[in-house]
Write a protein that holds these residues in place. Structure first.
Motif, PDB file in Angstrom:
ATOM      1  N   MET A  24       5.333  -6.869   3.694  1.00 13.77           N
ATOM      2  CA  MET A  24       4.699  -5.999   4.682  1.00 13.77           C
ATOM      3  C   MET A  24       5.521  -4.736   4.911  1.00 13.77           C
ATOM      4  O   MET A  24       4.971  -3.630   4.935  1.00 13.77           O
ATOM      5  CB  MET A  24       4.531  -6.745   6.010  1.00 13.77           C
ATOM      6  CG  MET A  24       3.522  -7.869   5.965  1.00 13.77           C
ATOM      7  SD  MET A  24       3.609  -8.922   7.441  1.00 13.77           S
ATOM      8  CE  MET A  24       3.297  -7.715   8.725  1.00 13.77           C
ATOM      9  N   GLU A  28       4.075  -1.019   4.111  1.00 20.24           N
ATOM     10  CA  GLU A  28       3.945  -0.127   5.262  1.00 20.24           C
ATOM     11  C   GLU A  28       4.949   1.019   5.205  1.00 20.24           C
ATOM     12  O   GLU A  28       4.572   2.192   5.312  1.00 20.24           O
ATOM     13  CB  GLU A  28       4.155  -0.910   6.564  1.00 20.24           C
ATOM     14  CG  GLU A  28       3.033  -1.879   6.871  1.00 20.24           C
ATOM     15  CD  GLU A  28       3.324  -2.769   8.073  1.00 20.24           C
ATOM     16  OE1 GLU A  28       4.268  -2.487   8.846  1.00 20.24           O
ATOM     17  OE2 GLU A  28       2.598  -3.772   8.236  1.00 20.24           O
ATOM     18  N   LEU A  35      -2.272  -0.836   7.877  1.00 22.62           N
ATOM     19  CA  LEU A  35      -2.827  -2.181   8.022  1.00 22.62           C
ATOM     20  C   LEU A  35      -4.270  -2.048   8.495  1.00 22.62           C
ATOM     21  O   LEU A  35      -4.545  -1.467   9.537  1.00 22.62           O
ATOM     22  CB  LEU A  35      -2.008  -2.980   9.030  1.00 22.62           C
ATOM     23  CG  LEU A  35      -2.438  -4.419   9.265  1.00 22.62           C
ATOM     24  CD1 LEU A  35      -2.311  -5.256   7.993  1.00 22.62           C
ATOM     25  CD2 LEU A  35      -1.608  -5.034  10.392  1.00 22.62           C
ATOM     26  N   ASP A  38      -5.763  -7.651   9.999  1.00 22.39           N
ATOM     27  CA  ASP A  38      -4.663  -8.590  10.214  1.00 22.39           C
ATOM     28  C   ASP A  38      -5.244  -9.975  10.428  1.00 22.39           C
ATOM     29  O   ASP A  38      -5.850 -10.251  11.459  1.00 22.39           O
ATOM     30  CB  ASP A  38      -3.830  -8.161  11.418  1.00 22.39           C
ATOM     31  CG  ASP A  38      -2.579  -9.003  11.593  1.00 22.39           C
ATOM     32  OD1 ASP A  38      -2.490 -10.102  11.011  1.00 22.39           O
ATOM     33  OD2 ASP A  38      -1.672  -8.552  12.319  1.00 22.39           O
ATOM     34  N   GLN A  39      -5.081 -10.832   9.450  1.00 20.91           N
ATOM     35  CA  GLN A  39      -5.594 -12.203   9.530  1.00 20.91           C
ATOM     36  C   GLN A  39      -4.458 -13.199   9.774  1.00 20.91           C
ATOM     37  O   GLN A  39      -4.581 -14.376   9.459  1.00 20.91           O
ATOM     38  CB  GLN A  39      -6.353 -12.560   8.250  1.00 20.91           C
ATOM     39  CG  GLN A  39      -7.566 -11.684   8.029  1.00 20.91           C
ATOM     40  CD  GLN A  39      -8.253 -11.945   6.704  1.00 20.91           C
ATOM     41  OE1 GLN A  39      -7.635 -12.260   5.699  1.00 20.91           O
ATOM     42  NE2 GLN A  39      -9.574 -11.780   6.706  1.00 20.91           N
ATOM     43  N   CYS A  42      -2.380 -13.376   6.332  1.00 19.96           N
ATOM     44  CA  CYS A  42      -2.885 -12.446   5.318  1.00 19.96           C
ATOM     45  C   CYS A  42      -3.005 -11.068   5.962  1.00 19.96           C
ATOM     46  O   CYS A  42      -3.663 -10.912   6.987  1.00 19.96           O
ATOM     47  CB  CYS A  42      -4.241 -12.910   4.793  1.00 19.96           C
ATOM     48  SG  CYS A  42      -4.980 -11.768   3.609  1.00 19.96           S
ATOM     49  N   LYS A  43      -2.351 -10.088   5.348  1.00 20.81           N
ATOM     50  CA  LYS A  43      -2.368  -8.717   5.854  1.00 20.81           C
ATOM     51  C   LYS A  43      -3.066  -7.848   4.810  1.00 20.81           C
ATOM     52  O   LYS A  43      -2.661  -7.833   3.644  1.00 20.81           O
ATOM     53  CB  LYS A  43      -0.958  -8.190   6.082  1.00 20.81           C
ATOM     54  CG  LYS A  43      -0.061  -9.118   6.900  1.00 20.81           C
ATOM     55  CD  LYS A  43      -0.529  -9.295   8.309  1.00 20.81           C
ATOM     56  CE  LYS A  43       0.477 -10.153   9.080  1.00 20.81           C
ATOM     57  NZ  LYS A  43       0.095 -10.396  10.442  1.00 20.81           N
ATOM     58  N   TYR A  45      -4.158  -4.132   3.558  1.00 21.88           N
ATOM     59  CA  TYR A  45      -3.789  -2.730   3.697  1.00 21.88           C
ATOM     60  C   TYR A  45      -4.775  -1.847   2.945  1.00 21.88           C
ATOM     61  O   TYR A  45      -5.174  -2.155   1.828  1.00 21.88           O
ATOM     62  CB  TYR A  45      -2.379  -2.494   3.151  1.00 21.88           C
ATOM     63  CG  TYR A  45      -1.341  -3.159   4.000  1.00 21.88           C
ATOM     64  CD1 TYR A  45      -0.756  -2.492   5.072  1.00 21.88           C
ATOM     65  CD2 TYR A  45      -0.953  -4.472   3.763  1.00 21.88           C
ATOM     66  CE1 TYR A  45       0.181  -3.114   5.877  1.00 21.88           C
ATOM     67  CE2 TYR A  45      -0.024  -5.104   4.560  1.00 21.88           C
ATOM     68  CZ  TYR A  45       0.544  -4.421   5.617  1.00 21.88           C
ATOM     69  OH  TYR A  45       1.464  -5.039   6.418  1.00 21.88           O
TER      70      TYR A  45
END
Length: 129
Positions: A24, A28, A35, A38-39, A42-43, A45
């Motif tokens: 991440m 980022e 992002l 946002d799960q 799980c991210k 992008y």
């Protein structure tokens, strides 16, 4: 039965990580991707309109982390030279030289993310490439 004709809404490519927080930070802070979804484990992008990369905690995803990564994430940018200068300053892992592929009409370079996925950054050298 006919295939649905409605246009696709979103594309997501999923990568699986042992250290999701490190991945991440890279996507980022180094790549500057926002992002989008946002799960939790799980991210997702946003790369550009309609294209996304999903970073998944391999302990919870549908697939598992693997040492060999036979996949490449390619990002087309307006100026590959600007990105290459930035990549050199960041000392990215396995950073290649800037190269030209006249056959497919690109200038590009590659590097690895924190867990070995290869990322290619490229610009077109001719219209329609």
């Amino acid at each position: 039965m006919n295939r649905p004709e409605a246009p696709n809404a979103l594309a997501i490519t999923f990568f699986y990580y042992r250290d999701l927080p490190a991945a991440m930070r890279f996507y980022e802070d180094v790549l500057g991707l926002p992002l989008a979804i946002d799960q939790g484990w799980c991210k997702i992008y946003r790369i550009c309109p309609g294209a996304h990369v999903g970073l998944v905690d391999e302990t919870k995803g549908m697939n598992k982390w693997a040492a060999i990564k036979p996949v490449q994430l390619c990002i087309r940018v307006p100026s590959v030279d600007d990105w290459y200068t930035y990549a050199q300053a960041q000392k990215l892992d396995n950073l290649s030289e800037l190269f030209v592929n006249d056959e497919i009409g690109i200038r590009a370079f590659v590097f690895n993310d924190p867990e070995g996925y290869q990322i290619e950054v490229q610009s077109a050298t001719r219209p329609g490439a």
